[in-house]
Design a protein around this motif. Structure first.
Motif, PDB file in Angstrom:
ATOM      1  N   GLU A   1      -2.587  11.771   0.187  1.00 48.19           N
ATOM      2  CA  GLU A   1      -2.585  10.364   0.616  1.00 48.19           C
ATOM      3  C   GLU A   1      -1.158   9.866   0.820  1.00 48.19           C
ATOM      4  O   GLU A   1      -0.860   9.157   1.783  1.00 48.19           O
ATOM      5  CB  GLU A   1      -3.308   9.517  -0.432  1.00 48.19           C
ATOM      6  CG  GLU A   1      -3.538   8.085   0.002  1.00 48.19           C
ATOM      7  CD  GLU A   1      -4.321   7.289  -1.028  1.00 48.19           C
ATOM      8  OE1 GLU A   1      -4.094   6.061  -1.086  1.00 48.19           O
ATOM      9  OE2 GLU A   1      -5.146   7.866  -1.760  1.00 48.19           O
ATOM     10  N   CYS A   2      -0.271  10.256  -0.076  1.00 47.71           N
ATOM     11  CA  CYS A   2       1.129   9.851   0.050  1.00 47.71           C
ATOM     12  C   CYS A   2       1.764  10.467   1.302  1.00 47.71           C
ATOM     13  O   CYS A   2       2.501   9.797   2.023  1.00 47.71           O
ATOM     14  CB  CYS A   2       1.896  10.253  -1.210  1.00 47.71           C
ATOM     15  SG  CYS A   2       3.563   9.556  -1.304  1.00 47.71           S
ATOM     16  N   ALA A   3       1.474  11.740   1.547  1.00 47.04           N
ATOM     17  CA  ALA A   3       2.016  12.403   2.739  1.00 47.04           C
ATOM     18  C   ALA A   3       1.584  11.669   4.007  1.00 47.04           C
ATOM     19  O   ALA A   3       2.400  11.439   4.904  1.00 47.04           O
ATOM     20  CB  ALA A   3       1.559  13.857   2.781  1.00 47.04           C
ATOM     21  N   LYS A   4       0.321  11.284   4.068  1.00 49.58           N
ATOM     22  CA  LYS A   4      -0.172  10.556   5.239  1.00 49.58           C
ATOM     23  C   LYS A   4       0.539   9.221   5.393  1.00 49.58           C
ATOM     24  O   LYS A   4       0.876   8.813   6.507  1.00 49.58           O
ATOM     25  CB  LYS A   4      -1.683  10.343   5.138  1.00 49.58           C
ATOM     26  CG  LYS A   4      -2.477  11.605   5.357  1.00 49.58           C
ATOM     27  CD  LYS A   4      -3.961  11.367   5.161  1.00 49.58           C
ATOM     28  CE  LYS A   4      -4.713  12.687   5.197  1.00 49.58           C
ATOM     29  NZ  LYS A   4      -6.093  12.554   4.768  1.00 49.58           N
ATOM     30  N   SER A   5       0.773   8.542   4.292  1.00 47.03           N
ATOM     31  CA  SER A   5       1.463   7.259   4.341  1.00 47.03           C
ATOM     32  C   SER A   5       2.911   7.424   4.795  1.00 47.03           C
ATOM     33  O   SER A   5       3.420   6.627   5.577  1.00 47.03           O
ATOM     34  CB  SER A   5       1.418   6.605   2.955  1.00 47.03           C
ATOM     35  OG  SER A   5       2.020   5.332   2.979  1.00 47.03           O
ATOM     36  N   CYS A   6       3.554   8.487   4.342  1.00 48.94           N
ATOM     37  CA  CYS A   6       4.957   8.727   4.693  1.00 48.94           C
ATOM     38  C   CYS A   6       5.133   9.192   6.135  1.00 48.94           C
ATOM     39  O   CYS A   6       6.157   8.905   6.754  1.00 48.94           O
ATOM     40  CB  CYS A   6       5.561   9.765   3.749  1.00 48.94           C
ATOM     41  SG  CYS A   6       5.790   9.172   2.068  1.00 48.94           S
TER      42      CYS A   6
ATOM     43  N   MET B   1      10.968   9.635   6.499  1.00 50.72           N
ATOM     44  CA  MET B   1      10.122  10.043   5.372  1.00 50.72           C
ATOM     45  C   MET B   1       9.551  11.451   5.549  1.00 50.72           C
ATOM     46  O   MET B   1       8.668  11.862   4.806  1.00 50.72           O
ATOM     47  CB  MET B   1       8.983   9.035   5.184  1.00 50.72           C
ATOM     48  CG  MET B   1       9.436   7.613   4.899  1.00 50.72           C
ATOM     49  SD  MET B   1      10.303   7.430   3.326  1.00 50.72           S
ATOM     50  CE  MET B   1       8.970   7.722   2.178  1.00 50.72           C
ATOM     51  N   GLU B   2      10.071  12.196   6.504  1.00 55.79           N
ATOM     52  CA  GLU B   2       9.533  13.520   6.799  1.00 55.79           C
ATOM     53  C   GLU B   2       9.648  14.481   5.613  1.00 55.79           C
ATOM     54  O   GLU B   2       8.713  15.230   5.321  1.00 55.79           O
ATOM     55  CB  GLU B   2      10.232  14.123   8.028  1.00 55.79           C
ATOM     56  CG  GLU B   2      10.077  13.329   9.299  1.00 55.79           C
ATOM     57  CD  GLU B   2      11.037  12.149   9.438  1.00 55.79           C
ATOM     58  OE1 GLU B   2      10.832  11.339  10.354  1.00 55.79           O
ATOM     59  OE2 GLU B   2      11.987  12.013   8.628  1.00 55.79           O
TER      60      GLU B   2
ATOM     61  N   GLU C   1       0.822  -1.209   0.000  1.00 54.16           N
ATOM     62  CA  GLU C   1       0.000   0.000   0.000  1.00 54.16           C
ATOM     63  C   GLU C   1       0.861   1.265   0.000  1.00 54.16           C
ATOM     64  O   GLU C   1       0.601   2.208  -0.742  1.00 54.16           O
ATOM     65  CB  GLU C   1      -0.945  -0.002   1.205  1.00 54.16           C
ATOM     66  CG  GLU C   1      -1.937   1.129   1.191  1.00 54.16           C
ATOM     67  CD  GLU C   1      -2.929   1.049   2.336  1.00 54.16           C
ATOM     68  OE1 GLU C   1      -3.526   2.097   2.624  1.00 54.16           O
ATOM     69  OE2 GLU C   1      -3.093  -0.026   2.938  1.00 54.16           O
ATOM     70  N   HIS C   2       1.900   1.282   0.831  1.00 56.72           N
ATOM     71  CA  HIS C   2       2.786   2.443   0.903  1.00 56.72           C
ATOM     72  C   HIS C   2       3.585   2.601  -0.390  1.00 56.72           C
ATOM     73  O   HIS C   2       3.642   3.698  -0.960  1.00 56.72           O
ATOM     74  CB  HIS C   2       3.748   2.328   2.096  1.00 56.72           C
ATOM     75  CG  HIS C   2       4.779   3.407   2.124  1.00 56.72           C
ATOM     76  ND1 HIS C   2       4.468   4.721   2.390  1.00 56.72           N
ATOM     77  CD2 HIS C   2       6.107   3.376   1.865  1.00 56.72           C
ATOM     78  CE1 HIS C   2       5.568   5.459   2.313  1.00 56.72           C
ATOM     79  NE2 HIS C   2       6.569   4.667   1.993  1.00 56.72           N
ATOM     80  N   PHE C   3       4.193   1.533  -0.853  1.00 59.09           N
ATOM     81  CA  PHE C   3       5.038   1.621  -2.032  1.00 59.09           C
ATOM     82  C   PHE C   3       4.222   2.017  -3.263  1.00 59.09           C
ATOM     83  O   PHE C   3       4.667   2.827  -4.074  1.00 59.09           O
ATOM     84  CB  PHE C   3       5.771   0.291  -2.253  1.00 59.09           C
ATOM     85  CG  PHE C   3       7.043   0.451  -3.022  1.00 59.09           C
ATOM     86  CD1 PHE C   3       8.186   0.912  -2.399  1.00 59.09           C
ATOM     87  CD2 PHE C   3       7.085   0.152  -4.368  1.00 59.09           C
ATOM     88  CE1 PHE C   3       9.368   1.072  -3.108  1.00 59.09           C
ATOM     89  CE2 PHE C   3       8.271   0.305  -5.095  1.00 59.09           C
ATOM     90  CZ  PHE C   3       9.405   0.765  -4.460  1.00 59.09           C
TER      91      PHE C   3
END
Length: 110
Positions: A80-85, A91-92, A41-43
């Motif tokens: 969505e990517c920011a939330k996952s990171c 990953m900041e 999901e993250h990748f």
């Protein structure tokens, strides 16, 4: 890019930075760290984010009015990517760049 507005030029730059950041982090940091960084999901969201950022920049560069659609989708995927990171170590910077890009793309989509 002389015929583009300053706001559009700024958005193109944010999109290209986000593309570079997400792709680079995924292919280097995430692959090296492993674990949760490689969960599908993250990748996948990182790859989707990189690609929509590149596409949005491209659409703005070719001056198609369809950039409003890609920018709207880009803003959503970047968030969505920011939330996952945010929940992953190291990953900041990626999360912060995704948020900057999302904000810029929201303006272009309006």
């Amino acid at each position: 890019m002389h015929h583009l507005s300053n706001e559009m030029r700024d958005c193109i730059e944010e999109c290209l930075r986000c593309y570079s950041t997400c792709l680079g982090m995924a292919m280097n940091h995430c692959l090296e760290v492993g674990g949760k960084h490689l969960e599908p999901e993250h990748f996948r969201i990182m790859m989707a984010c990189a690609e929509i950022c590149r596409t949005s920049a491209h659409f703005m560069l070719i001056s198609t009015p369809h950039h409003k659609h890609t920018c709207a989708e880009c803003a959503e995927i970047c968030e969505e990517c920011a939330k996952s990171c945010e929940g992953l170590d190291g990953m900041e910077d990626c999360a912060a760049q995704c948020r900057r890009c999302a904000e810029s793309c929201r303006k272009m989509a309006a």
